[in-house]
Design an enzyme around this catalytic site. Structure first.
Site, PDB file in Angstrom:
ATOM      1  N   GLU A 188      -6.911  46.803  61.397  1.00 26.04           N
ATOM      2  CA  GLU A 188      -5.815  46.421  62.290  1.00 26.04           C
ATOM      3  C   GLU A 188      -5.662  44.901  62.338  1.00 26.04           C
ATOM      4  OE1 GLU A 188      -6.673  48.430  66.006  1.00 26.04           O
ATOM      5  OE2 GLU A 188      -5.589  50.221  65.336  1.00 26.04           O
ATOM      6  N   GLU A 268      -5.788  56.888  61.786  1.00 25.85           N
ATOM      7  CA  GLU A 268      -6.496  57.172  63.038  1.00 25.85           C
ATOM      8  C   GLU A 268      -5.587  57.965  63.962  1.00 25.85           C
ATOM      9  OE1 GLU A 268      -8.007  53.684  64.925  1.00 25.85           O
ATOM     10  OE2 GLU A 268      -9.342  53.139  63.275  1.00 25.85           O
TER      11      GLU A 268
END
Length: 590
Positions: A188, A268
């Site tokens: 991220e 995710e």
């Protein structure tokens, strides 16, 4: 295995001399690639979609690795995600530890031997609610170092670590015979303030140097344009992550903004959430998770369930968030496998979702071992060399309204209700005998599977079939599915077994097998025949009798416990389903 050559020398006496022949045996090389044209992954040349789950080997004692991996495999996953925490292995500069609970190579070997692929996330930054996001604290001795950037001091430490880690990983790449199909760089990164593209390019170059050009490298970011923009560079395949309550279509549209072609990937999909000291334990309802998973899979996307098992932050490895709130020792995460590895209701609910999807593809491998037939236009049964296996009703419904989006996949299960046996039309073909249209457009590019269902059932289709569980769904139709059950007939009782008849309460239409014997088609929703004849010679008193039901239209198992009933009187003249005067002998439960 990777491509290899074996040289054999065959020698023989020939006219008084020695004649030798060299034979090379070449083992095909494993490949895992992105198929941009067909928006999917290709594994060994075949379309592939992974359904994986996250397990952090650093949060589970080595003693339990095999147990947790096996439970993930039994869930129906075909891959695992795992992070490599840098500070877990290099607590002090240049002091590397890869044994005991830190034996990454052993973990990879276990996954491989279990039959699970691996998506590896070696960082260097991993987040994961792990202490300092996996970065070693000793880096901070350089007081002005800018972490996760092209700062020279930071890159020197990264290079030092990766020069040790990546050579250990290379033998485990899929193209080298191992389980690793792809690697995530950073984590991220688009949500970090630095937005340093030179840093990401440095990582890509470093990974390529050690791992080669064939392995897939990817990035994962929150599903926003800004996050992905700063989180990826050329050489990384951009993926997104999002929770089960998000607008899934909108999230994938963010990925499509950066990757117009290629597989959809949610790296995710959150099955639960993290905790903080002093706050209530976070719980995400099973129904919310399974609904989101069903939607993601329905879009043909690849998905990783984060977490599948959370584990424990032993020692001092827990992380913290800002405004400052530290995570507790338990990283249970309300995951499908509890912190202690116990199976939860969420585990079984997720398994049902995966089974619903995977049962068809697994059964196609059994029922159609020769693989699909590809054609621009659909072919009929004879052209596919297929024995009729089902029912195709004609002259009643010739068109239907469908909804969907561009590039959606249309699946059609075609059935044969029986060929004409008298008159001028006995030469009729079955199957799709004309082209299909969507509006005014011909549908082309078909992939067709001729299904040998009888052979599949006789070979033990029950091992790949579905044991029903109830749900709250209610609709006019359910997806075609196999259901299995068994019943015992007591031995030692004179005159057992006997001929009997089988009834189908609340079933609609399909086919049934007992001990691999195809009893025929049932269709109580239409009538007049309700029951099917069961000859005694197919029944057994010495072993359980196996029942396989292929329900095509609407299964009662989705809303209540479903049964088939054995009765002593046939019903051949009813027009309303499930009306019979017979006495129940025994009931086969599912």
């Amino acid at each position: 295995m990777a491509s290899s050559e074996t040289v054999c020398c065959i020698c023989a006496l020939f006219f008084g001399g020695i004649f030798c022949t060299l034979i090379w045996t070449v083992t095909a090389k494993h490949t895992f690639q992105i198929d941009y044209e067909n928006n999917c992954f290709k594994k060994d040349g075949e379309s592939f979609r992974y359904i994986s789950g996250s397990i952090h080997y650093s949060r589970v004692p080595r003693y339990y690795w095999k147990d947790r991996i096996l439970k993930m495999y039994m869930l129906g996953l075909n891959a695992v995600h795992t992070y490599v925490p840098w500070n877990f292995h290099e607590v002090m500069p240049k002091k590397f530890v890869f044994d005991g609970d830190k034996d990454l190579e052993h973990f990879l070997q276990l996954a491989n031997s279990t039959g699970l692929l691996v998506i590896l996330r070696p960082g260097p930054f991993i987040d994961a609610e792990w202490d300092m996001g996996g970065l070693p604290a000793w880096i901070l001795k350089k007081s002005n170092v800018v972490l996760r950037s092209s700062d020279p001091d930071y890159l020197a430490a990264v290079d030092q670590w990766m020069n040790v880690l990546l050579p250990k990983i290379r033998p485990f790449l899929y193209n080298n015979g191992g389980p690793i199909i792809s690697l995530q760089l950073e984590d991220e990164y688009g949500s970090y303030f630095a937005c340093d593209y030179d840093y990401l390019r440095h990582l890509v170059k470093l990974f390529r140097y050690h791992l080669g050009d064939e392995v897939i490298l990817f990035s994962t970011d929150a599903s926003s344009i800004h996050a992905v923009k700063c989180g990826t560079v050329d050489g990384l395949y951009a993926t997104v992550d999002f929770g089960p309550t998000e607008n899934i279509t909108a999230c994938f549209e963010v990925q499509r903004h950066f990757e117009p072609k290629g597989p959809l990937v949610n790296s995710e999909l959150y099955t639960g959430w993290l905790d903080h000291w002093g706050e209530k334990h976070q719980v995400v309802a099973t129904s919310i998770v399974t609904k989101a998973l069903d939607t993601v899979l329905g879009l043909g996307a690849n998905v990783n369930l984060y977490m599948l098992i959370g584990g424990t932050d032993f020692g001092y490895w827990n992380g913290a968030n800002t405004p400052y709130a530290a995570q507790p020792t338990s990283y249970d995460y309300d995951a499908p496998l509890s912190e202690a590895g116990d199976l939860t209701d969420k585990y079984f609910a997720i398994r049902d979702v995966i089974r619903k999807l995977s049962a068809l593809s697994e059964m196609l491998d059994v029922m159609c071992p020769s693989g699909p037939v590809k054609s621009v236009y659909p072919l009929n049964f004879v052209q596919l060399n297929q024995v009729p296996q089902g029912v195709l009703e004609r002259d009643k419904v010739l068109s239907i309204n469908i909804t969907g989006k561009a590039k959606a996949t249309l699946d059609i299960l075609v059935e044969n209700q029986g060929r004409i046996s008298v008159g001028r039309y006995i030469n009729e073909c079955k199957g799709l005998i004309t082209n299909l249209t969507l509006g005014k457009d011909f549908l082309t590019g078909w992939t067709m599977y001729p299904l040998d269902i009888d052979e599949a059932v006789s070979r033990g289709l029950k091992e790949k079939s579905r044991k029903p569980s109830m749900s709250s769904r209610s609709s006019a139709f359910t997806a075609p599915a196999f259901y299995i059950g068994s019943f015992d007939i007591p031995s030692g009782i004179p005159d057992l077994p006997q001929d009997t008849f089988i009834n189908f309460p609340d079933w609609a239409k399909g086919q049934i097998w007992i001990n691999g014997f195809n009893l025929g088609r049932y269709w109580p929703a239409r009538g007049p025949q309700i029951t099917l004849y069961v000859p005694r010679h197919i029944l057994s008193t010495s072993a359980p009798n196996n029942i396989t039901v292929l329900e095509l239209e609407k299964s009662p198992c989705d809303v209540k416990p479903c049964v088939v009933e054995f009765v002593d009187t046939p019903v051949l003249n009813a027009t309303v389903s499930n009306i019979f005067p017979g006495r129940k002998l025994f009931v086969g439960l599912y």
